[in-house]
Motif scaffolding. Structure first.
Motif, PDB file in Angstrom:
ATOM      1  N   GLN A 140      -8.763 -24.969  15.137  1.00 17.30           N
ATOM      2  CA  GLN A 140      -8.524 -25.431  16.502  1.00 17.30           C
ATOM      3  C   GLN A 140      -7.687 -24.441  17.308  1.00 17.30           C
ATOM      4  O   GLN A 140      -7.676 -24.482  18.535  1.00 17.30           O
ATOM      5  CB  GLN A 140      -7.811 -26.795  16.482  1.00 17.30           C
ATOM      6  CG  GLN A 140      -8.589 -27.892  15.784  1.00 17.30           C
ATOM      7  CD  GLN A 140      -9.980 -28.089  16.352  1.00 17.30           C
ATOM      8  OE1 GLN A 140     -10.166 -28.201  17.563  1.00 17.30           O
ATOM      9  NE2 GLN A 140     -10.971 -28.107  15.475  1.00 17.30           N
ATOM     10  N   PHE A 141      -7.002 -23.542  16.606  1.00 21.69           N
ATOM     11  CA  PHE A 141      -6.135 -22.585  17.291  1.00 21.69           C
ATOM     12  C   PHE A 141      -6.948 -21.348  17.665  1.00 21.69           C
ATOM     13  O   PHE A 141      -6.998 -20.358  16.936  1.00 21.69           O
ATOM     14  CB  PHE A 141      -4.952 -22.191  16.385  1.00 21.69           C
ATOM     15  CG  PHE A 141      -3.940 -23.277  16.207  1.00 21.69           C
ATOM     16  CD1 PHE A 141      -2.776 -23.290  16.940  1.00 21.69           C
ATOM     17  CD2 PHE A 141      -4.168 -24.314  15.309  1.00 21.69           C
ATOM     18  CE1 PHE A 141      -1.839 -24.307  16.784  1.00 21.69           C
ATOM     19  CE2 PHE A 141      -3.236 -25.325  15.139  1.00 21.69           C
ATOM     20  CZ  PHE A 141      -2.074 -25.316  15.885  1.00 21.69           C
ATOM     21  N   SER A 142      -7.609 -21.410  18.824  1.00 20.19           N
ATOM     22  CA  SER A 142      -8.432 -20.298  19.289  1.00 20.19           C
ATOM     23  C   SER A 142      -7.598 -19.225  19.978  1.00 20.19           C
ATOM     24  O   SER A 142      -7.962 -18.052  19.998  1.00 20.19           O
ATOM     25  CB  SER A 142      -9.518 -20.805  20.246  1.00 20.19           C
ATOM     26  OG  SER A 142      -8.935 -21.507  21.325  1.00 20.19           O
ATOM     27  N   TYR A 197      -1.025 -18.237  19.490  1.00 21.16           N
ATOM     28  CA  TYR A 197      -0.695 -19.437  18.715  1.00 21.16           C
ATOM     29  C   TYR A 197      -1.222 -19.341  17.282  1.00 21.16           C
ATOM     30  O   TYR A 197      -0.615 -19.876  16.355  1.00 21.16           O
ATOM     31  CB  TYR A 197      -1.264 -20.679  19.395  1.00 21.16           C
ATOM     32  CG  TYR A 197      -0.595 -21.002  20.711  1.00 21.16           C
ATOM     33  CD1 TYR A 197       0.782 -20.874  20.846  1.00 21.16           C
ATOM     34  CD2 TYR A 197      -1.328 -21.430  21.809  1.00 21.16           C
ATOM     35  CE1 TYR A 197       1.415 -21.156  22.044  1.00 21.16           C
ATOM     36  CE2 TYR A 197      -0.708 -21.716  23.018  1.00 21.16           C
ATOM     37  CZ  TYR A 197       0.662 -21.577  23.133  1.00 21.16           C
ATOM     38  OH  TYR A 197       1.285 -21.857  24.310  1.00 21.16           O
ATOM     39  N   ARG A 198      -2.345 -18.661  17.133  1.00 26.19           N
ATOM     40  CA  ARG A 198      -2.901 -18.475  15.783  1.00 26.19           C
ATOM     41  C   ARG A 198      -1.972 -17.604  14.943  1.00 26.19           C
ATOM     42  O   ARG A 198      -1.798 -17.831  13.752  1.00 26.19           O
ATOM     43  CB  ARG A 198      -4.296 -17.852  15.868  1.00 26.19           C
ATOM     44  CG  ARG A 198      -5.112 -18.011  14.592  1.00 26.19           C
ATOM     45  CD  ARG A 198      -6.519 -17.489  14.793  1.00 26.19           C
ATOM     46  NE  ARG A 198      -7.327 -17.668  13.608  1.00 26.19           N
ATOM     47  CZ  ARG A 198      -8.026 -18.752  13.330  1.00 26.19           C
ATOM     48  NH1 ARG A 198      -8.004 -19.767  14.172  1.00 26.19           N
ATOM     49  NH2 ARG A 198      -8.738 -18.839  12.230  1.00 26.19           N
ATOM     50  N   TYR A 212      -5.174 -15.046   4.908  1.00 22.55           N
ATOM     51  CA  TYR A 212      -4.610 -14.598   6.186  1.00 22.55           C
ATOM     52  C   TYR A 212      -3.893 -13.264   6.036  1.00 22.55           C
ATOM     53  O   TYR A 212      -3.952 -12.417   6.921  1.00 22.55           O
ATOM     54  CB  TYR A 212      -3.647 -15.645   6.756  1.00 22.55           C
ATOM     55  CG  TYR A 212      -4.316 -16.935   7.122  1.00 22.55           C
ATOM     56  CD1 TYR A 212      -5.625 -16.956   7.595  1.00 22.55           C
ATOM     57  CD2 TYR A 212      -3.657 -18.155   6.991  1.00 22.55           C
ATOM     58  CE1 TYR A 212      -6.245 -18.151   7.919  1.00 22.55           C
ATOM     59  CE2 TYR A 212      -4.272 -19.350   7.313  1.00 22.55           C
ATOM     60  CZ  TYR A 212      -5.564 -19.339   7.777  1.00 22.55           C
ATOM     61  OH  TYR A 212      -6.177 -20.521   8.091  1.00 22.55           O
ATOM     62  N   SER A 213      -3.194 -13.074   4.920  1.00 24.10           N
ATOM     63  CA  SER A 213      -2.464 -11.818   4.734  1.00 24.10           C
ATOM     64  C   SER A 213      -3.400 -10.653   4.489  1.00 24.10           C
ATOM     65  O   SER A 213      -3.101  -9.513   4.836  1.00 24.10           O
ATOM     66  CB  SER A 213      -1.486 -11.950   3.555  1.00 24.10           C
ATOM     67  OG  SER A 213      -2.181 -12.139   2.339  1.00 24.10           O
ATOM     68  N   SER A 214      -4.572 -10.921   3.875  1.00 27.25           N
ATOM     69  CA  SER A 214      -5.531  -9.843   3.602  1.00 27.25           C
ATOM     70  C   SER A 214      -6.339  -9.484   4.830  1.00 27.25           C
ATOM     71  O   SER A 214      -6.961  -8.426   4.876  1.00 27.25           O
ATOM     72  CB  SER A 214      -6.479 -10.260   2.465  1.00 27.25           C
ATOM     73  OG  SER A 214      -7.298 -11.339   2.858  1.00 27.25           O
ATOM     74  N   ASN A 267       4.958  -8.970   9.928  1.00 24.88           N
ATOM     75  CA  ASN A 267       4.032  -8.215  10.777  1.00 24.88           C
ATOM     76  C   ASN A 267       3.423  -9.116  11.856  1.00 24.88           C
ATOM     77  O   ASN A 267       3.288  -8.706  13.020  1.00 24.88           O
ATOM     78  CB  ASN A 267       2.941  -7.595   9.908  1.00 24.88           C
ATOM     79  CG  ASN A 267       2.012  -6.695  10.690  1.00 24.88           C
ATOM     80  OD1 ASN A 267       2.446  -5.925  11.537  1.00 24.88           O
ATOM     81  ND2 ASN A 267       0.725  -6.796  10.421  1.00 24.88           N
ATOM     82  N   MET A 268       3.037 -10.346  11.492  1.00 25.88           N
ATOM     83  CA  MET A 268       2.441 -11.273  12.467  1.00 25.88           C
ATOM     84  C   MET A 268       3.463 -11.737  13.497  1.00 25.88           C
ATOM     85  O   MET A 268       3.137 -11.901  14.677  1.00 25.88           O
ATOM     86  CB  MET A 268       1.836 -12.470  11.734  1.00 25.88           C
ATOM     87  CG  MET A 268       0.600 -12.128  10.944  1.00 25.88           C
ATOM     88  SD  MET A 268      -0.110 -13.556  10.112  1.00 25.88           S
ATOM     89  CE  MET A 268      -1.507 -12.770   9.275  1.00 25.88           C
ATOM     90  N   LEU A 269       4.711 -11.948  13.078  1.00 27.13           N
ATOM     91  CA  LEU A 269       5.757 -12.346  14.014  1.00 27.13           C
ATOM     92  C   LEU A 269       6.089 -11.217  14.982  1.00 27.13           C
ATOM     93  O   LEU A 269       6.430 -11.467  16.144  1.00 27.13           O
ATOM     94  CB  LEU A 269       7.010 -12.773  13.244  1.00 27.13           C
ATOM     95  CG  LEU A 269       6.890 -14.080  12.455  1.00 27.13           C
ATOM     96  CD1 LEU A 269       8.145 -14.335  11.628  1.00 27.13           C
ATOM     97  CD2 LEU A 269       6.637 -15.261  13.392  1.00 27.13           C
ATOM     98  N   GLN A 270       5.963  -9.985  14.509  1.00 27.40           N
ATOM     99  CA  GLN A 270       6.142  -8.847  15.409  1.00 27.40           C
ATOM    100  C   GLN A 270       4.989  -8.758  16.407  1.00 27.40           C
ATOM    101  O   GLN A 270       5.198  -8.450  17.579  1.00 27.40           O
ATOM    102  CB  GLN A 270       6.249  -7.553  14.603  1.00 27.40           C
ATOM    103  CG  GLN A 270       7.556  -7.407  13.850  1.00 27.40           C
ATOM    104  CD  GLN A 270       7.592  -6.167  12.977  1.00 27.40           C
ATOM    105  OE1 GLN A 270       6.575  -5.735  12.437  1.00 27.40           O
ATOM    106  NE2 GLN A 270       8.770  -5.589  12.822  1.00 27.40           N
ATOM    107  N   ALA A 271       3.760  -9.046  15.923  1.00 27.81           N
ATOM    108  CA  ALA A 271       2.604  -9.031  16.822  1.00 27.81           C
ATOM    109  C   ALA A 271       2.707 -10.127  17.880  1.00 27.81           C
ATOM    110  O   ALA A 271       2.191  -9.974  18.996  1.00 27.81           O
ATOM    111  CB  ALA A 271       1.314  -9.202  16.020  1.00 27.81           C
ATOM    112  N   ALA A 272       3.382 -11.238  17.529  1.00 31.16           N
ATOM    113  CA  ALA A 272       3.581 -12.337  18.483  1.00 31.16           C
ATOM    114  C   ALA A 272       4.829 -12.139  19.336  1.00 31.16           C
ATOM    115  O   ALA A 272       5.185 -13.027  20.114  1.00 31.16           O
ATOM    116  CB  ALA A 272       3.675 -13.661  17.726  1.00 31.16           C
ATOM    117  N   HIS A 273       5.510 -10.991  19.172  1.00 30.35           N
ATOM    118  CA  HIS A 273       6.699 -10.623  19.953  1.00 30.35           C
ATOM    119  C   HIS A 273       7.872 -11.570  19.717  1.00 30.35           C
ATOM    120  O   HIS A 273       8.705 -11.780  20.599  1.00 30.35           O
ATOM    121  CB  HIS A 273       6.370 -10.575  21.454  1.00 30.35           C
ATOM    122  CG  HIS A 273       5.204  -9.696  21.794  1.00 30.35           C
ATOM    123  ND1 HIS A 273       5.243  -8.324  21.645  1.00 30.35           N
ATOM    124  CD2 HIS A 273       3.956  -9.998  22.246  1.00 30.35           C
ATOM    125  CE1 HIS A 273       4.073  -7.805  22.008  1.00 30.35           C
ATOM    126  NE2 HIS A 273       3.270  -8.807  22.365  1.00 30.35           N
TER     127      HIS A 273
END
Length: 272
Positions: A62-64, A68-69, A142-144, A204-210
Motif C-alpha cells: 500500500q505504500f506507493s 514513506y516506503r 528489502y536489504s538486498s 542507508n534507507m534513513l539517509q535516503a529519506a533525509h
C-alpha cells in the motif's frame, strides 16, 4: 539462498523441537492419545503464519510513495535487527527454562483434560517462529534490494525447513546426540553478522529519506579489490550488508554493533 536457508533452519528447528519435545513428554506421561491435538495446533499455527505473511505483504504494497516506503522498510530492518539480536544473545539463557515451563504446562493440561490448552500450546510455538521468519525474510529482501530472487529465497527456505525437520527426527528417534549447543552457538554468531548488515542497510534507507545525515558519503573505495556489484560482492552485500565504498555513519554503526554484540555473544557462551 543461504540467508533464507539459515533463517528457516534456525526457526524451524526451534518450532519442531518444541513440538517434538511436547510429543515425547506426552509419551512419557502415557498420554499419546493427546498427540493429535499437538499436531492440530501446529497445523493451525502454520496456517496463521501464512495468513500473517499475506496480510504483511498487502500492507507493505500500500505504500506507493517512495519516501514513506523507505520509512517502512527502515523500520522493518531495525525491528528485525532487534529481534535477531535478542534471538542470538538472550535466548541462549532462556531455552532450558522454556522447555521446563512447557513440560509443567503439559502435565497440568493432561491432568485436567485441557484440550484447548494443548492446541494453543503448539499453535503459539509454531506461530511465534513463523512470525519471526516472515519478519526476517522481509528484512533480507528489502536489504538486498532485489539482488536475491524470490525463487532462490524460497528454495533456501524449503531446504532449511526440511533439514530442521530431519534434525529433530534424528534427535527424537536416534540414539546419538546431536551437538545442539555448538549448532546454536555458531549460527547465533552468523545471525549477528546478518543483523549487522540489516542495520547498515537501515541506516542507508534513513539517509535516503533525509532522516539521518550523510556525513562522509564515501570513506574509502575498495571496489577494485571486491566490487559490491560483482557476483561475489553482490552475494556478500545481500547476506552481510557488504559495501565496497561505505559512508562514515554506516561503517561506524556496523562496527559498533558487531563489536558490542560479538562481545555479549562470547561472554554469554563463556559463562554458560
Amino acid at each position: 539462498m543461504l540467508p533464507s536457508f539459515l533463517i528457516t533452519l534456525r526457526e524451524g528447528l526451534e518450532a519442531f523441537l518444541l513440538v517434538g519435545i511436547a510429543l515425547s513428554y506426552l509419551a512419557k506421561l502415557n498420554a499419546r492419545h493427546y498427540n493429535k491435538y499437538i499436531y492440530l495446533g501446529a497445523f493451525v499455527g502454520l496456517l496463521l503464519s501464512l495468513a500473517v505473511a499475506v496480510v504483511f505483504q498487502v500492507v507493505v504494497d500500500q505504500f506507493s510513495n517512495e519516501l514513506y516506503r523507505n520509512y517502512l522498510m527502515a523500520g522493518i530492518l531495525i525491528f528485525a535487527t532487534i529481534v535477531l539480536t535478542y534471538m542470538a544473545i538472550w535466548m541462549q539463557r532462556q531455552a532450558k527454562n522454556q522447555v521446563a515451563q512447557m513440560q509443567k504446562e503439559l502435565t497440568d493440561m493432561v491432568s485436567t483434560g485441557n484440550l484447548w490448552g494443548l492446541i494453543l500450546l503448539s499453535t503459539l510455538a509454531v506461530l511465534r517462529e513463523g512470525f519471526e521468519t516472515i519478519l526476517f525474510f522481509s528484512a533480507l529482501m528489502y536489504s538486498s534490494m532485489g539482488e536475491f530472487s524470490t525463487q532462490d529465497a524460497l528454495i533456501g527456505a524449503i531446504a532449511g525447513l526440511v533439514c530442521a525437520l530431519l534434525l529433530v527426527w534424528v534427535m527424537l528417534k536416534g540414539t546419538r546426540n546431536v551437538p545442539l549447543r555448538s549448532f546454536f552457538r555458531w549460527t547465533s554468531l552468523f545471525i549477528i553478522i546478518i543483523a549487522a548488515g540489516l542495520l547498515s542497510s537501515a541506516i542507508n534507507m534513513l539517509q535516503a529519506a533525509h532522516i539521518l545525515p550523510i556525513l562522509h558519503a564515501q570513506l574509502f573505495d575498495i571496489s577494485h579489490i571486491l566490487d559490491d556489484r560483482g557476483v561475489f560482492g553482490t552475494f556478500l552485500r545481500a547476506l552481510f550488508g557488504y559495501n565496497s565504498s561505505p559512508g562514515l555513519l554506516q561503517l561506524v554503526v556496523w562496527g559498533g554493533y558487531m563489536s558490542t554484540f560479538t562481545f555479549f555473544w562470547h561472554r554469554g557462551y563463556k559463562q554458560a
